[in-house]
Scaffold this active site. Structure first.
Site: not given
Length: 345
Positions: A233, A278
């Site tokens: 990611s 996140k």
């Protein structure tokens, strides 16, 4: 009175301690950190500008009774069934190794994208077949381990995992092959008998999940120190930081930029897990802008997962929920992200 309750207190303490060590068939996902990329990415002779680009992470661990209970009451902690995290027959060690491989592949893709954008040269050297996992009950069990790198079969070297598989398929069940492989920089050699896969009588093998292992060689050289970070990611942010060091201009323009998203060799930014966590991590780190994948949800996926939304939509929801001033920016490609950063103040 105190002595009367002491046995119960001891029993409760023992149960509490035990609850912290008994694993459940779940993972707990929670916000991780936002890591500045300058100390992680080093382009030989590259520029280190005033702006800050950051990758964001999640914390993911096997659930026990204690962490499960805490996740139920804490914001932005999710409980995920183990089968949604690990592949069939994959143990926790193999899962971690697969995440490391995905990170390595993501780093290579990031170099490709950044070097293509900056018009810099690079090449590849094939290094063999990377073992992702070993299937129980198959010949490789007890011989090979996840993380091993197969460099030859019967003394023959191959230039792709497909060539490796094609060669194995020329053999019959019971035939033996000599596997030459690397483990912790040590060269090893073992004889393994082939076996038919259960449920697929036409397929013969040793029983491993595999992937190609290639080394990217670039000029200038790129070094990434991300051993403790797994998964793909961080690809988008890696590519932006590498490009930023390759060119004179400060891509971040003095700002604190965080983000996430996988990166394909053609620069396409892909969906990731844990986007809400996140966003929280980026906000805690003081990011001004957060780059989020604006992935397209197919009709088939919408049927399978009712209520699913794009990473960007979920990021916007989370930002609103936590009351952050951080701007959430949707991106489809590296070029789109770069253009936004270069043209917006």
């Amino acid at each position: 009175m105190r002595n009367k309750w002491m046995p119960f207190i001891y029993i409760f303490a023992i149960l509490l301690i035990g609850a912290a060590f008994i694993d459940l068939p779940y993972y707990v996902m929670k916000p991780g950190d936002a890591h500045e990329l300058k100390p992680i990415v080093e382009v030989a002779g590259g520029d280190k500008d005033a702006g800050t680009l950051m990758l964001t992470t999640i914390k993911m661990g096997e659930a026990n009774y204690l962490s499960y209970a805490l996740a139920k009451v804490r914001d932005y902690e999710e409980i995920i069934p183990i089968e949604e995290v690990r592949s069939p027959h994959e143990n926790n060690e193999e899962y971690n190794i697969r995440q490391q491989y995905l990170m390595q592949n993501s780093q290579q893709n990031a170099i490709i994208v950044a070097f293509d954008a900056a018009k810099k040269p690079y090449s590849f050297r094939y290094e063999g077949v990377y073992v992702l996992n070993v299937f129980p009950g198959m010949p490789a069990e007890g011989v090979l381990k996840a993380g091993d790198r197969i460099v030859a079969i019967d003394g023959k070297e191959f230039k792709s995992s497909q060539m490796f598989t094609d060669y194995i398929q020329t053999k019959k069940p019971g035939e033996k092959v000599t596997i030459t492989f690397m483990r912790n920089q040590e060269k090893m050699e073992k004889r393994i008998a082939l076996k038919q896969f259960k449920g697929n009588q036409e397929k013969t093998g040793i029983g491993i999940g595999l992937a190609d292992q290639k080394k990217l060689i670039s000029k200038p050289k790129v070094t990434l120190k991300a051993e403790d970070i797994g998964g793909p990611s961080a690809g988008l942010m890696f590519s932006l930081e590498i490009y930023n060091q390759l060119v004179k201009e400060d891509v971040a323009k003095g700002r604190k930029i965080a983000g996430t998203g996988t990166i394909a060799p053609d620069g396409t930014v892909g969906r990731i897990g844990g986007i809400a966590q996140k966003v929280v991590a980026a906000d805690r780190a003081g990011a001004e802008i957060f780059l989020a994948p604006d992935d397209k949800i197919s009709p088939e996926l919408k049927k399978q997962v009712p209520g699913i939304v794009s990473n960007y939509e979920e990021a916007v929801r989370t930002a609103k929920d936590i009351g952050t001033k951080m701007k959430i920016v949707p991106v489809h490609t590296f070029d789109e992200a770069l253009n936004y950063l270069l043209t917006r103040k």
